[in-house]
Design a protein around this motif. Sequence first.
Motif, mmCIF file in Angstrom:
data_model
loop_
_atom_site.group_PDB
_atom_site.id
_atom_site.type_symbol
_atom_site.label_atom_id
_atom_site.label_comp_id
_atom_site.label_asym_id
_atom_site.label_seq_id
_atom_site.Cartn_x
_atom_site.Cartn_y
_atom_site.Cartn_z
ATOM 1 N N UNK A 34 0.864 -1.169 0.000
ATOM 2 C CA UNK A 34 0.000 0.000 0.000
ATOM 3 C C UNK A 34 0.903 1.222 0.000
ATOM 4 N N UNK A 35 0.817 2.039 -1.079
ATOM 5 C CA UNK A 35 1.715 3.183 -1.216
ATOM 6 C C UNK A 35 3.159 2.720 -1.036
ATOM 7 N N UNK A 36 3.889 3.268 -0.057
ATOM 8 C CA UNK A 36 5.284 2.867 0.124
ATOM 9 C C UNK A 36 5.460 1.847 1.250
ATOM 10 N N UNK A 37 4.351 1.206 1.659
ATOM 11 C CA UNK A 37 4.387 0.188 2.714
ATOM 12 C C UNK A 37 4.331 -1.194 2.072
ATOM 13 N N UNK A 38 5.236 -2.084 2.495
ATOM 14 C CA UNK A 38 5.278 -3.454 1.983
ATOM 15 C C UNK A 38 5.205 -4.408 3.174
ATOM 16 N N UNK A 39 4.221 -5.313 3.140
ATOM 17 C CA UNK A 39 4.047 -6.314 4.196
ATOM 18 C C UNK A 39 4.292 -7.688 3.600
ATOM 19 N N UNK A 40 5.246 -8.415 4.167
ATOM 20 C CA UNK A 40 5.598 -9.762 3.699
ATOM 21 C C UNK A 40 5.153 -10.765 4.759
ATOM 22 N N UNK A 41 4.120 -11.551 4.442
ATOM 23 C CA UNK A 41 3.579 -12.481 5.434
ATOM 24 C C UNK A 41 4.515 -13.650 5.700
ATOM 25 N N UNK A 42 5.250 -14.057 4.688
ATOM 26 C CA UNK A 42 6.120 -15.223 4.854
ATOM 27 C C UNK A 42 7.280 -14.927 5.788
ATOM 28 N N UNK A 43 7.911 -13.766 5.621
ATOM 29 C CA UNK A 43 9.056 -13.409 6.463
ATOM 30 C C UNK A 43 8.649 -12.609 7.692
ATOM 31 N N UNK A 44 7.351 -12.208 7.745
ATOM 32 C CA UNK A 44 6.825 -11.388 8.853
ATOM 33 C C UNK A 44 7.558 -10.059 8.941
ATOM 34 N N UNK A 45 7.902 -9.502 7.796
ATOM 35 C CA UNK A 45 8.606 -8.222 7.773
ATOM 36 C C UNK A 45 7.720 -7.141 7.154
ATOM 37 N N UNK A 46 7.904 -5.923 7.637
ATOM 38 C CA UNK A 46 7.224 -4.754 7.080
ATOM 39 C C UNK A 46 8.272 -3.700 6.779
ATOM 40 N N UNK A 47 8.137 -3.086 5.594
ATOM 41 C CA UNK A 47 9.044 -2.000 5.207
ATOM 42 C C UNK A 47 8.225 -0.801 4.755
ATOM 43 N N UNK A 48 8.766 0.382 5.023
ATOM 44 C CA UNK A 48 8.163 1.600 4.510
ATOM 45 C C UNK A 48 9.266 2.476 3.942
#
Length: 232
Positions: free
Chosen positions: A134-148
Amino acid sequence: MCAKVLIVEDEDALRQLLSYNLGKEGYTVASSADGDEAMMAVDEEKPDIVLLDWMLPNRSGVEICRQLRAQAETRDLPVIMLTARGEEEDRIRGLEIGADDYVTKPFSMTELVARMRAVLRRTRPTLAGDVATFADIVLDRETRRVRRAERDIHLGPTEFRLLDVLIQRPGRVFSREQLLDRVWGTDVYVEIRTVDVHVGRLRKALNKRGENDPIRTVRASGYALDETYTGG
């Protein structure tokens, strides 16, 4: 984009269990309890994948699968048969009528989700991934990581689940009650104000550098990820 799954299962307990667990996995879930209802639900819900019980009232899963394959609008709709039948010739029959896969009861949710992802990768590749953006937010369910904006966001398990629910449907307003059910579960008692506390923690983690706040508060209603991304 989040895949929508239609569960067609006449056993109430199993249907509810599947709905709950697949919802927790990030799927949008619809369900039907019999064959006639299932065909109407396919037209109304436009699912991306169908979990179809073999033995159903009114119309069998086999008949439904045949009908889906006979109609141009649903010819390519992915179908996974759920059945207590474990004999090889039954599995072959299920695949021959057009099912994409066949899962024998009892099964684990881990196995079912893996089978669903495998089928979606073949048939709906844009819906199969474990990464949501969403916009500049990335949620990775497999690695449980979030980046903005290319920086790591450190979230607790509850904040991660909360963001996961919101990011599946940008612009949709989730009430506090809906967030309680989806993040904490329906079998756990949690005070309604707990949602506000965790939304506050999520905001603090996401907006450390003073970026626009992507979480919109809708007074007397709940929260949403703001599609216009203006913050506030």
